[in-house]
Design a protein around this motif. Sequence first.
Motif, PDB file in Angstrom:
ATOM      1  N   THR A   1       7.495   3.597   0.259  1.00 31.62           N
ATOM      2  CA  THR A   1       7.617   4.662  -0.734  1.00 31.62           C
ATOM      3  C   THR A   1       7.259   6.001   0.445  1.00 31.62           C
ATOM      4  O   THR A   1       8.124   6.927  -0.114  1.00 31.62           O
ATOM      5  CB  THR A   1       6.670   4.365  -1.730  1.00 31.62           C
ATOM      6  OG1 THR A   1       6.678   3.390  -2.326  1.00 31.62           O
ATOM      7  CG2 THR A   1       7.002   5.589  -2.700  1.00 31.62           C
TER       8      THR A   1
ATOM      9  N   ASN B   1      -3.383   6.583   0.219  1.00 29.02           N
ATOM     10  CA  ASN B   1      -2.150   6.741  -0.885  1.00 29.02           C
ATOM     11  C   ASN B   1      -2.731   6.330  -2.249  1.00 29.02           C
ATOM     12  O   ASN B   1      -3.769   5.757  -2.640  1.00 29.02           O
ATOM     13  CB  ASN B   1      -1.114   5.940  -0.271  1.00 29.02           C
ATOM     14  CG  ASN B   1       0.195   6.030  -1.042  1.00 29.02           C
ATOM     15  OD1 ASN B   1       0.362   7.058  -1.621  1.00 29.02           O
ATOM     16  ND2 ASN B   1       0.939   4.898  -1.079  1.00 29.02           N
ATOM     17  N   LYS B   2      -1.804   6.537  -3.098  1.00 31.04           N
ATOM     18  CA  LYS B   2      -1.739   6.341  -4.729  1.00 31.04           C
ATOM     19  C   LYS B   2      -3.168   6.945  -5.262  1.00 31.04           C
ATOM     20  O   LYS B   2      -3.938   6.326  -6.297  1.00 31.04           O
ATOM     21  CB  LYS B   2      -2.202   4.743  -4.815  1.00 31.04           C
ATOM     22  CG  LYS B   2      -0.909   3.928  -4.079  1.00 31.04           C
ATOM     23  CD  LYS B   2      -0.944   2.513  -4.541  1.00 31.04           C
ATOM     24  CE  LYS B   2       0.320   1.725  -3.957  1.00 31.04           C
ATOM     25  NZ  LYS B   2       0.477   0.403  -4.314  1.00 31.04           N
TER      26      LYS B   2
ATOM     27  N   HIS C   1       0.702  -1.129   0.122  1.00 27.27           N
ATOM     28  CA  HIS C   1       0.076  -0.062  -0.111  1.00 27.27           C
ATOM     29  C   HIS C   1       0.815   1.209   0.018  1.00 27.27           C
ATOM     30  O   HIS C   1       0.383   2.369  -0.184  1.00 27.27           O
ATOM     31  CB  HIS C   1      -1.061   0.170   1.236  1.00 27.27           C
ATOM     32  CG  HIS C   1      -2.284  -0.861   0.883  1.00 27.27           C
ATOM     33  ND1 HIS C   1      -3.605  -0.833   1.594  1.00 27.27           N
ATOM     34  CD2 HIS C   1      -2.334  -1.847  -0.155  1.00 27.27           C
ATOM     35  CE1 HIS C   1      -4.411  -1.794   1.095  1.00 27.27           C
ATOM     36  NE2 HIS C   1      -3.668  -2.311   0.018  1.00 27.27           N
TER      37      HIS C   1
ATOM     38  N   LYS D   1       3.878   1.760   2.168  1.00 28.42           N
ATOM     39  CA  LYS D   1       4.891   2.259   3.458  1.00 28.42           C
ATOM     40  C   LYS D   1       6.135   2.729   3.278  1.00 28.42           C
ATOM     41  O   LYS D   1       6.411   3.842   3.488  1.00 28.42           O
ATOM     42  CB  LYS D   1       4.599   1.260   4.248  1.00 28.42           C
ATOM     43  CG  LYS D   1       5.061   1.477   5.756  1.00 28.42           C
ATOM     44  CD  LYS D   1       4.722   0.393   6.481  1.00 28.42           C
ATOM     45  CE  LYS D   1       6.088  -0.662   6.708  1.00 28.42           C
ATOM     46  NZ  LYS D   1       5.948  -1.595   7.942  1.00 28.42           N
TER      47      LYS D   1
ATOM     48  N   ASP E   1      -2.799   9.155  -7.262  1.00 33.98           N
ATOM     49  CA  ASP E   1      -2.663   9.389  -8.681  1.00 33.98           C
ATOM     50  C   ASP E   1      -3.144   8.249  -9.691  1.00 33.98           C
ATOM     51  O   ASP E   1      -3.166   8.487 -10.847  1.00 33.98           O
ATOM     52  CB  ASP E   1      -1.049   9.523  -8.692  1.00 33.98           C
ATOM     53  CG  ASP E   1      -0.380   8.052  -8.278  1.00 33.98           C
ATOM     54  OD1 ASP E   1      -0.583   8.104  -7.290  1.00 33.98           O
ATOM     55  OD2 ASP E   1       0.062   7.587  -9.187  1.00 33.98           O
TER      56      ASP E   1
ATOM     57  N   GLY F   1       9.605  -7.675  -1.593  1.00 32.18           N
ATOM     58  CA  GLY F   1       8.975  -6.205  -1.141  1.00 32.18           C
ATOM     59  C   GLY F   1       8.300  -6.366  -0.069  1.00 32.18           C
ATOM     60  O   GLY F   1       7.393  -5.451   0.390  1.00 32.18           O
TER      61      GLY F   1
HETATM   62  P1  GDP Z   1       4.833  -1.323   0.962  1.00 28.56           P
HETATM   63  O1  GDP Z   1       5.034  -2.591   0.966  1.00 28.56           O
HETATM   64  O2  GDP Z   1       3.585  -0.786   1.881  1.00 28.56           O
HETATM   65  O3  GDP Z   1       6.056  -0.936   1.725  1.00 28.56           O
HETATM   66  O4  GDP Z   1       4.756  -0.868  -0.167  1.00 28.56           O
HETATM   67  P2  GDP Z   1       5.754  -0.043  -1.214  1.00 28.56           P
HETATM   68  O5  GDP Z   1       6.083   1.244  -0.936  1.00 28.56           O
HETATM   69  O6  GDP Z   1       6.932  -0.963  -1.492  1.00 28.56           O
HETATM   70  O7  GDP Z   1       4.982   0.136  -2.742  1.00 28.56           O
HETATM   71  C1  GDP Z   1       4.286  -0.870  -3.387  1.00 28.56           C
HETATM   72  C2  GDP Z   1       4.230  -0.324  -4.724  1.00 28.56           C
HETATM   73  O8  GDP Z   1       3.110   0.590  -4.814  1.00 28.56           O
HETATM   74  C3  GDP Z   1       5.578  -0.015  -5.364  1.00 28.56           C
HETATM   75  O9  GDP Z   1       5.455  -0.597  -6.798  1.00 28.56           O
HETATM   76  C4  GDP Z   1       5.272   1.482  -5.510  1.00 28.56           C
HETATM   77  O10 GDP Z   1       6.123   2.247  -6.256  1.00 28.56           O
HETATM   78  C5  GDP Z   1       3.999   1.546  -5.711  1.00 28.56           C
HETATM   79  N1  GDP Z   1       3.389   3.164  -5.014  1.00 28.56           N
HETATM   80  C6  GDP Z   1       3.561   3.387  -3.652  1.00 28.56           C
HETATM   81  N2  GDP Z   1       2.870   4.648  -3.644  1.00 28.56           N
HETATM   82  C7  GDP Z   1       2.368   4.946  -4.735  1.00 28.56           C
HETATM   83  C8  GDP Z   1       1.637   5.837  -5.063  1.00 28.56           C
HETATM   84  O11 GDP Z   1       1.214   6.831  -4.332  1.00 28.56           O
HETATM   85  N3  GDP Z   1       1.067   5.946  -6.476  1.00 28.56           N
HETATM   86  C9  GDP Z   1       1.347   4.866  -7.355  1.00 28.56           C
HETATM   87  N4  GDP Z   1       0.712   4.906  -8.411  1.00 28.56           N
HETATM   88  N5  GDP Z   1       1.879   3.826  -6.734  1.00 28.56           N
HETATM   89  C10 GDP Z   1       2.449   4.003  -5.630  1.00 28.56           C
END
Ligand code: GDP
Length: 600
Positions: free
Chosen positions: A21, A132-133, A17, A19, A135, A53
């Motif tokens: 990033t 989040n996301k 989700h 985190k 966009d 990941g």
């Molecule tokens: P975590 O498992 O919660 O740490 O997630 P990550 O930060 O590794 O993100 C998982 C995927 O979602 C990655 O491919 C990121 O590039 C993508 N991602 C994270 N934030 C965003 C966002 O705001 N917009 C988009 N389009 N993709 C995102």
Amino acid sequence: YPPERIRNFSIIAHIDHGKSTLADRLLEQTGVISKTSKNKQVLDKLKVERERGITVKAQSASMFYEYKGMKYLMNLIDTPGHVDFNYEVSRSLAACQGTILLVDAAQGIQAQTVANFYLAFGEGLQVIPMLNKVDLPTAEPERAAQQIESTFEIDSSKILHISAKSGIGVDQVLPAVIENILPPEGSIDQPFKALLFDTWYDKYVGVVCLMAIKEGIIRRGDRIVSSHSKTKYEVTEVGIMYPDPKPTTSLQVGQVGYIICNMKSVSEAHVGDTFYKEKHPVDPLPGFVPAKSMVFAGVFPLDADEFSKLDESIQKLTLNDSSVSVHKETSAALGQGWRLGFLGTLHMDVFRQRLEEEYNANILITAPTVPYKIKYRDGTVKFIKTPADFPDGTTMQEYVESTMEPFVLATMIFPEEYLGQMLELCTTHRGEIQNHTFIDESRVMLTCRLPMSDIVTDFFDKLKSKSQGFASFDYEDAGYDDSQLVKMEVLLNGEPVDALAAVMHKSNVVTVGRDIAKRLKEVIRRQLFDIIIQTAANGKIVARETVKQLRKNVTAKCYGGDITRKMKLLNKQKEGKKRMKKFGKVELPQEAFLGILSSK
Ligand code: GDP
Ligand code: MG
């Protein structure tokens, strides 16, 4: 920095989700890492974590941030991203006062979102939800906001909409943390008291402990004591993570930082332990429980000559992960090895992968099992971590009062159309449905009590395939309960193979017994004699299969012919033997030991 200008916070989220990033973006914004740095996702350090990941080991970092003319010290406390590490998640949460609950606006609330929310809520933390996301073209922020409102009773109009990737709304994140999360409490004049919430082994400086300072101050040279073990240590260095360790002259109340003292191994550093100064003992902080292994597996070298090399590798790996429990074990079938205990199956996979990739280990690993509990008539209680040790026959009849197994409370979230299939899946795994509710018009949240043993084997894979990947899943420990358990033995030509023994519920004996026999028949190669495979429970044979003897000599067809071809064939046969273990005269491939418990 006085406590009122410190904020200790974390980010919790379902996997993927965003985190990591968001963490990267915040560290960039405050200049801790540079924008051009290729070393993104600095918080996910292990290679396996990057590959998968997911964050296994929590990493934390401090930031300096100016807001409304005031300077703040912001400590981002990272939490492990998997249910196996829930205890560590709750200890990391205990080190902060609030948390950002990050939800993917396209996916909405998932099982881990719910589980993490309740963990944080249970710690009494302020939870700031963020979408989040936004966009993404597929983002449905309004819908996700509604889910948050109906599930957690949080006003949807207060939810920040951000994109950690494109940067939309990210500049509002730290102000929201400052405004909504309380500063840490405590006083610099009180005797020193700190919570240890993370630890690792550094090959240059030794054991590093991350601590949240709840009261007082600590400097290099101070003598501190562990509440848990009462062991005394001398502090040789203190500092903050920026994002790598950076020494400071002291750590004060409200701060989060690292302490290096003369600990020899991470097994001395217990997550959840309270430290105080030798001269000023204090009451420990609540909630300390030592890490508990829930999944056990036997690990054996494929080649007995590699025993001591493997022993060294296991020792090195556990130096950095005290939550793996290690006991030597001897198996009649597999020789000398270890019984290792893990927090969960992901933890086990990560350990196995590191052993194989970082230490080039050639190992055979047995099917994972959960710890069973036996109550004897004389009142003693024993945990069984190796199926071969499970009582049966007359011992069972004469001495055992009851047998128990661990259960979990599972949370699943999926689109409505899968409800029927999900209910059926739970029932076939001896699940007891607790509740199902709609989190919006078309998504269901189902909670169910399930035996941990099924989670360890194949429940998750089935859930994913039956829901075409749309169901998310998380669980928490739900204690032990009485269960009618039976040991199943596998006999090869009449001899029991201890490493293939399994424990299961009485109701599964016939199906599993037949299945195991059939599957062994598929994986055992024909040899120069007949191999009779039998499965037995409570002294009764459940199933029988025969692997017919091999008649032809492999080299016979080129007898007298081309010698290189003959050598090739022999070498090929040797290759094939590498992953084999000889038992008596019967050779067993790795497949025989793996997945034997997972039904198809
Ligand atoms: P975590 O498992 O919660 O740490 O997630 P990550 O930060 O590794 O993100 C998982 C995927 O979602 C990655 O491919 C990121 O590039 C993508 N991602 C994270 N934030 C965003 C966002 O705001 N917009 C988009 N389009 N993709 C995102
Ligand atoms: Mg991550």
